[in-house]
Design a protein around this motif. Structure first.
Motif, short mmCIF file in Angstrom:
data_model
loop_
_atom_site.label_atom_id
_atom_site.label_comp_id
_atom_site.label_asym_id
_atom_site.label_seq_id
_atom_site.Cartn_x
_atom_site.Cartn_y
_atom_site.Cartn_z
N GLY A 281 0.83 -1.20 0.00
CA GLY A 281 0.00 0.00 0.00
C GLY A 281 0.86 1.24 0.00
O GLY A 281 2.06 1.18 -0.28
N HIS A 282 0.24 2.36 0.33
CA HIS A 282 0.95 3.65 0.29
C HIS A 282 0.24 4.64 1.19
O HIS A 282 -0.95 4.49 1.48
N GLY A 283 0.98 5.66 1.61
CA GLY A 283 0.37 6.73 2.36
C GLY A 283 -0.64 7.48 1.49
O GLY A 283 -0.56 7.44 0.26
N CYS A 288 -1.75 11.09 -4.11
CA CYS A 288 -2.35 9.77 -3.92
C CYS A 288 -1.32 8.76 -3.42
O CYS A 288 -1.54 8.09 -2.42
N HIS A 289 -0.21 8.66 -4.12
CA HIS A 289 0.84 7.75 -3.63
C HIS A 289 1.79 8.55 -2.76
O HIS A 289 2.87 8.93 -3.15
N ASP A 290 1.31 8.85 -1.56
CA ASP A 290 2.08 9.70 -0.65
C ASP A 290 3.06 8.83 0.13
O ASP A 290 2.93 7.61 0.20
N PHE A 308 -3.16 5.38 5.39
CA PHE A 308 -2.52 4.60 4.32
C PHE A 308 -3.49 3.59 3.73
O PHE A 308 -4.57 3.35 4.28
N THR A 309 -3.10 3.02 2.60
CA THR A 309 -3.93 2.00 1.96
C THR A 309 -3.34 0.62 2.26
O THR A 309 -2.15 0.47 2.47
N VAL A 310 -4.22 -0.36 2.26
CA VAL A 310 -3.80 -1.77 2.26
C VAL A 310 -4.43 -2.36 1.01
O VAL A 310 -5.65 -2.31 0.86
N ILE A 324 -8.05 -5.87 -3.67
CA ILE A 324 -8.98 -5.21 -2.74
C ILE A 324 -8.18 -4.17 -1.98
O ILE A 324 -7.09 -4.46 -1.48
N GLU A 325 -8.72 -2.96 -1.90
CA GLU A 325 -7.98 -1.86 -1.28
C GLU A 325 -8.87 -1.00 -0.40
O GLU A 325 -9.95 -0.59 -0.81
N ASP A 326 -8.38 -0.73 0.82
CA ASP A 326 -9.08 0.19 1.71
C ASP A 326 -8.12 1.23 2.25
O ASP A 326 -6.90 1.04 2.27
MN MN Z 1 -3.83 2.66 -4.09
#
Ligand code: MN
Length: 350
Positions: A281-283, A288-290, A308-310, A324-326
């Protein structure tokens, strides 16, 4: 002016014995000085903040950053301004153009400060989390809507257009990124932008989209099936769903983002569908991709209030893919909070 950002920059100046910090990254400029102009530089010294730019932005600076001092580049170049006042300056090598660096380096010595503002930006205030939440709520509403909207026979583009139209109608200012609608074998492309391909019965469809609210980004991915899911799709889907929920469940128990990546990666790698081919994931924040990008090599502590995303995925070339992303964060009590709340259970659209 953002106190946290300014404090982080001045702490670095102190620790490294520097005279000034040249901020070239646009989001860092906005975070530290509240400057939203799309041209110019922010320079932070021990007791002043300068904005080096041209007259197009002067009136805006008086409103956005009344405490900052304007330096008119029509009268003095950035390099001359720095050379006249300072001798040791921090720069951001990930955003400063080489031509600007070469001009500056003639007059001052430089130290790289790439992560100084980005690491300060990682930790979100309550007000920032509120804006990130607003974007995530739009994502959930759009997902609900698009599940009702989708039918066999539509093109990926038609679905993407509807996602974008509906999200903007809910108050988003812009898209977080070009919407991904990838159907059938294209769902195995981790970043398959929407095309004129017609969505067919039995297609697995990856939907990855996000919306910006007041400068703050959101990002969600769901994978749906048109009609009946095959046994293999159900199996792969179940593994990705498990990997994603493990990532969120384990986040409060690990020390660093690298550790979190190892948990999710290890789970997928140990299945017959490994290896897991991208970061966990990412911050999320002003881009968006922080920072931080959640990969094994990241050693940042997974502390409270980093959003952040998982987003684990399994991609079977020439067959299908599932991701799947949250959007989540750990609150002050140490519990995980989900900003996106759409179901992660498999949806078969009939
Ligand atoms: Mn993402």
């Amino acid at each position: 002016m953002n106190e946290t950002g300014v404090v982080a920059v001045r702490k670095f100046l102190d620790a490294q014995d520097l005279d000034a910090f040249l901020i070239s990254d646009k989001e860092d400029q906005f975070y530290v000085a509240n400057y939203s102009g799309d041209d110019g530089f922010v320079v932070v010294s021990a007791d002043e903040i300068f904005i080096v730019t041209d007259a197009r932005f002067f009136s805006q600076i008086k409103v956005e950053c009344p405490d900052c001092e304007i330096v008119d580049v029509a009268k003095k170049s950035l390099a001359d301004f720095l050379a006249e006042r300072f001798s040791k300056v921090a720069i951001e090598s990930d955003s400063l153009l080489t031509k600007d660096y070469l001009a500056i380096a003639k007059g001052v010595s430089t130290v790289n400060g790439d992560l100084v503002v980005k690491q300060a930006r990682m930790i979100k205030s309550a007000a920032e989390i509120d804006l990130l939440k607003q974007g995530a709520v739009i994502c959930d509403q759009v997902f609900d809507h698009i599940v009702d909207f989708m039918e066999v026979g539509q093109t990926e583009l038609a679905v993407a257009n509807e996602i974008e139209r509906f999200g903007k109608s809910l108050g988003a200012s812009k898209l977080s990124f070009e919407t991904i609608v990838a159907s059938g074998v294209r769902s195995a492309f981790p970043h398959g932008g929407a095309t004129s391909k017609v969505i067919e019965d039995g297609d697995v469809v990856t939907l990855d989209f996000g919306f910006v609210v007041d400068g703050y980004f959101s990002d969600i991915t769901r994978t749906v099936v048109m009609g009946e899911a095959s046994e293999e799709v159900k199996k792969v889907y179940g593994l990705v769903q498990k990997a994603e929920s493990m990532g969120i469940r384990f986040a409060p128990m690990v020390e660093t983002f690298g550790d979190l990546d190892r948990v999710v990666r290890g789970f997928i790698d140990d299945t017959e569908y490994g290896p897991f081919i991208h970061g966990t994931g990412h911050g999320l924040g002003l881009v968006c991709h922080d920072y931080p990008i959640i990969r094994t090599s990241n050693n940042d502590q997974l502390v409270s209030n980093i959003v952040f995303t998982v987003e684990p995925g399994i991609y079977l070339e020439n067959k299908f893919g599932v991701r799947i992303e949250d959007d989540v964060y750990k609150n002050d009590a140490g519990d995980m909070v989900r900003l996106t709340n759409s179901t992660t259970d498999l949806i078969e659209i009939k």
